[in-house]
Design a protein around this motif. Structure first.
Motif, PDB file in Angstrom:
ATOM      1  N   GLY A 171      19.736  10.172  76.840  1.00 40.50           N
ATOM      2  CA  GLY A 171      20.157  11.190  77.803  1.00 40.50           C
ATOM      3  C   GLY A 171      21.568  11.678  77.538  1.00 40.50           C
ATOM      4  N   VAL A 172      22.479  10.766  77.232  1.00 43.55           N
ATOM      5  CA  VAL A 172      23.859  11.142  76.923  1.00 43.55           C
ATOM      6  C   VAL A 172      23.899  11.974  75.650  1.00 43.55           C
ATOM      7  N   LEU A 173      23.143  11.575  74.630  1.00 47.15           N
ATOM      8  CA  LEU A 173      23.100  12.313  73.369  1.00 47.15           C
ATOM      9  C   LEU A 173      22.596  13.740  73.587  1.00 47.15           C
ATOM     10  N   LEU A 174      21.531  13.895  74.354  1.00 46.41           N
ATOM     11  CA  LEU A 174      20.989  15.231  74.625  1.00 46.41           C
ATOM     12  C   LEU A 174      21.980  16.091  75.399  1.00 46.41           C
ATOM     13  N   ARG A 175      22.665  15.490  76.343  1.00 46.70           N
ATOM     14  CA  ARG A 175      23.630  16.249  77.148  1.00 46.70           C
ATOM     15  C   ARG A 175      24.807  16.712  76.292  1.00 46.70           C
ATOM     16  N   VAL A 176      25.250  15.873  75.374  1.00 46.74           N
ATOM     17  CA  VAL A 176      26.363  16.239  74.503  1.00 46.74           C
ATOM     18  C   VAL A 176      25.962  17.386  73.581  1.00 46.74           C
ATOM     19  N   ARG A 177      24.741  17.386  73.085  1.00 47.93           N
ATOM     20  CA  ARG A 177      24.280  18.427  72.162  1.00 47.93           C
ATOM     21  C   ARG A 177      23.911  19.731  72.866  1.00 47.93           C
ATOM     22  N   ASP A 178      23.638  19.687  74.161  1.00 42.28           N
ATOM     23  CA  ASP A 178      23.200  20.868  74.895  1.00 42.28           C
ATOM     24  C   ASP A 178      24.310  21.911  74.940  1.00 42.28           C
ATOM     25  N   GLY A 179      23.997  23.123  74.497  1.00 38.91           N
ATOM     26  CA  GLY A 179      24.946  24.221  74.548  1.00 38.91           C
ATOM     27  C   GLY A 179      25.938  24.242  73.397  1.00 38.91           C
ATOM     28  N   ARG A 180      25.820  23.323  72.465  1.00 40.29           N
ATOM     29  CA  ARG A 180      26.754  23.272  71.332  1.00 40.29           C
ATOM     30  C   ARG A 180      26.435  24.372  70.325  1.00 40.29           C
ATOM     31  N   VAL A 181      27.456  25.068  69.882  1.00 41.56           N
ATOM     32  CA  VAL A 181      27.296  26.147  68.904  1.00 41.56           C
ATOM     33  C   VAL A 181      27.253  25.534  67.511  1.00 41.56           C
ATOM     34  N   ARG A 182      26.174  25.839  66.786  1.00 36.04           N
ATOM     35  CA  ARG A 182      26.051  25.398  65.390  1.00 36.04           C
ATOM     36  C   ARG A 182      26.078  26.632  64.517  1.00 36.04           C
ATOM     37  N   THR A 183      26.828  26.563  63.453  1.00 31.81           N
ATOM     38  CA  THR A 183      26.881  27.714  62.561  1.00 31.81           C
ATOM     39  C   THR A 183      25.555  27.860  61.845  1.00 31.81           C
ATOM     40  N   GLY A 184      25.206  29.105  61.584  1.00 30.78           N
ATOM     41  CA  GLY A 184      23.956  29.400  60.894  1.00 30.78           C
ATOM     42  C   GLY A 184      24.081  29.163  59.404  1.00 30.78           C
ATOM     43  N   LYS A 185      23.009  29.378  58.726  1.00 26.44           N
ATOM     44  CA  LYS A 185      22.968  29.187  57.288  1.00 26.44           C
ATOM     45  C   LYS A 185      23.669  30.324  56.557  1.00 26.44           C
ATOM     46  N   GLU A 186      23.957  31.410  57.281  1.00 30.48           N
ATOM     47  CA  GLU A 186      24.567  32.626  56.736  1.00 30.48           C
ATOM     48  C   GLU A 186      23.849  33.094  55.465  1.00 30.48           C
ATOM     49  N   GLN A 187      22.558  32.946  55.482  1.00 29.86           N
ATOM     50  CA  GLN A 187      21.743  33.520  54.426  1.00 29.86           C
ATOM     51  C   GLN A 187      20.598  34.245  55.107  1.00 29.86           C
ATOM     52  N   ARG A 188      20.145  35.258  54.488  1.00 26.44           N
ATOM     53  CA  ARG A 188      19.071  36.041  55.090  1.00 26.44           C
ATOM     54  C   ARG A 188      17.785  35.238  55.007  1.00 26.44           C
ATOM     55  N   VAL A 189      17.144  35.096  56.138  1.00 27.44           N
ATOM     56  CA  VAL A 189      15.866  34.401  56.180  1.00 27.44           C
ATOM     57  C   VAL A 189      14.782  35.430  56.440  1.00 27.44           C
ATOM     58  N   ASP A 190      13.586  35.075  56.127  1.00 27.75           N
ATOM     59  CA  ASP A 190      12.470  35.971  56.364  1.00 27.75           C
ATOM     60  C   ASP A 190      12.109  35.892  57.847  1.00 27.75           C
ATOM     61  N   LEU A 191      12.667  36.795  58.622  1.00 30.84           N
ATOM     62  CA  LEU A 191      12.455  36.782  60.065  1.00 30.84           C
ATOM     63  C   LEU A 191      11.059  37.271  60.411  1.00 30.84           C
ATOM     64  N   PRO A 192      10.467  36.678  61.440  1.00 32.54           N
ATOM     65  CA  PRO A 192       9.186  37.213  61.928  1.00 32.54           C
ATOM     66  C   PRO A 192       9.360  38.668  62.373  1.00 32.54           C
TER      67      PRO A 192
ATOM     68  N   ARG B 293      21.549  42.827  59.528  1.00 37.76           N
ATOM     69  CA  ARG B 293      20.581  42.637  58.437  1.00 37.76           C
ATOM     70  C   ARG B 293      19.618  41.471  58.695  1.00 37.76           C
ATOM     71  N   GLY B 294      19.871  40.705  59.755  1.00 37.18           N
ATOM     72  CA  GLY B 294      19.000  39.579  60.066  1.00 37.18           C
ATOM     73  C   GLY B 294      19.522  38.245  59.595  1.00 37.18           C
ATOM     74  N   THR B 295      20.768  38.193  59.172  1.00 39.12           N
ATOM     75  CA  THR B 295      21.379  36.934  58.760  1.00 39.12           C
ATOM     76  C   THR B 295      21.734  36.123  59.994  1.00 39.12           C
ATOM     77  N   GLU B 296      21.334  34.862  60.007  1.00 38.21           N
ATOM     78  CA  GLU B 296      21.661  33.994  61.135  1.00 38.21           C
ATOM     79  C   GLU B 296      23.106  33.544  61.014  1.00 38.21           C
ATOM     80  N   LEU B 297      23.910  33.911  62.004  1.00 40.90           N
ATOM     81  CA  LEU B 297      25.322  33.558  62.017  1.00 40.90           C
ATOM     82  C   LEU B 297      25.557  32.233  62.711  1.00 40.90           C
ATOM     83  N   LEU B 298      24.836  32.020  63.804  1.00 42.18           N
ATOM     84  CA  LEU B 298      24.929  30.759  64.532  1.00 42.18           C
ATOM     85  C   LEU B 298      23.733  30.608  65.443  1.00 42.18           C
ATOM     86  N   ARG B 299      23.578  29.402  65.984  1.00 43.44           N
ATOM     87  CA  ARG B 299      22.513  29.151  66.955  1.00 43.44           C
ATOM     88  C   ARG B 299      22.984  28.135  67.971  1.00 43.44           C
TER      89      ARG B 299
END
Length: 142
Positions: free
Chosen positions: A18-39, A113-119
């Motif tokens: 529970g503590v681990l999930l709460r710490v990770r909730d809402g955390r900004v992670r940088t994207g791969k900064e590469q273009r992915v094949d988006l749906p 262009r569809g590049t993921e910057l962060l999630r």
């Protein structure tokens, strides 16, 4: 007595998770900064004239999704170069799988262009999200 120790062990493990999930909730992670094949459903949401689109991945019965929607819509309204769209994947599990989304809400920041910057998994922390986006948004004149 063994049962009591087993119960205490289970409670400790559940509390740690529970503590681990709460710490990770809402955390900004940088994207791969590469273009992915988006749906297709996601590609159609991008606006070539907007530097950053926040694509919120939601489901119908997700309570945190409603809070996230309000937060992101307000942020986009107040921030030049930022747009917010909400994609309900309740009936589109293949889209969520294609994006690697395992929970809702998940917010993807995509460039034109569809590049993921962060999630962000969970409800984003407004200030942390805005700080992470600053390099991708137009600089205010002044």
């Amino acid at each position: 007595m063994t049962g009591v120790w087993a119960l205490l062990g289970v409670v400790a493990v559940v509390a740690a998770v529970g503590v681990l999930l709460r710490v990770r909730d809402g955390r900004v992670r940088t994207g791969k900064e590469q273009r992915v094949d988006l749906p297709r459903e996601v590609r159609e949401l991008l606006d070539p004239g907007t530097p950053v689109t926040l694509v919120q991945i939601s489901t119908t019965f997700c309570a945190p999704c409603r809070h996230t929607r309000v937060l992101l819509a307000d942020l986009a309204e107040r921030t030049e170069g930022l747009r917010h769209v909400d994609l309900d994947v309740t009936n589109l599990p293949e889209v969520a799988a294609g994006l690697g989304v395992l929970r809702t809400p998940t917010t993807l920041a995509l460039d034109a262009r569809g590049t993921e910057l962060l999630r962000v998994g969970g409800v984003p922390k407004r200030d942390a999200l805005l700080a992470a986006l600053r390099d991708y948004l137009p600089r205010p004149n002044g």
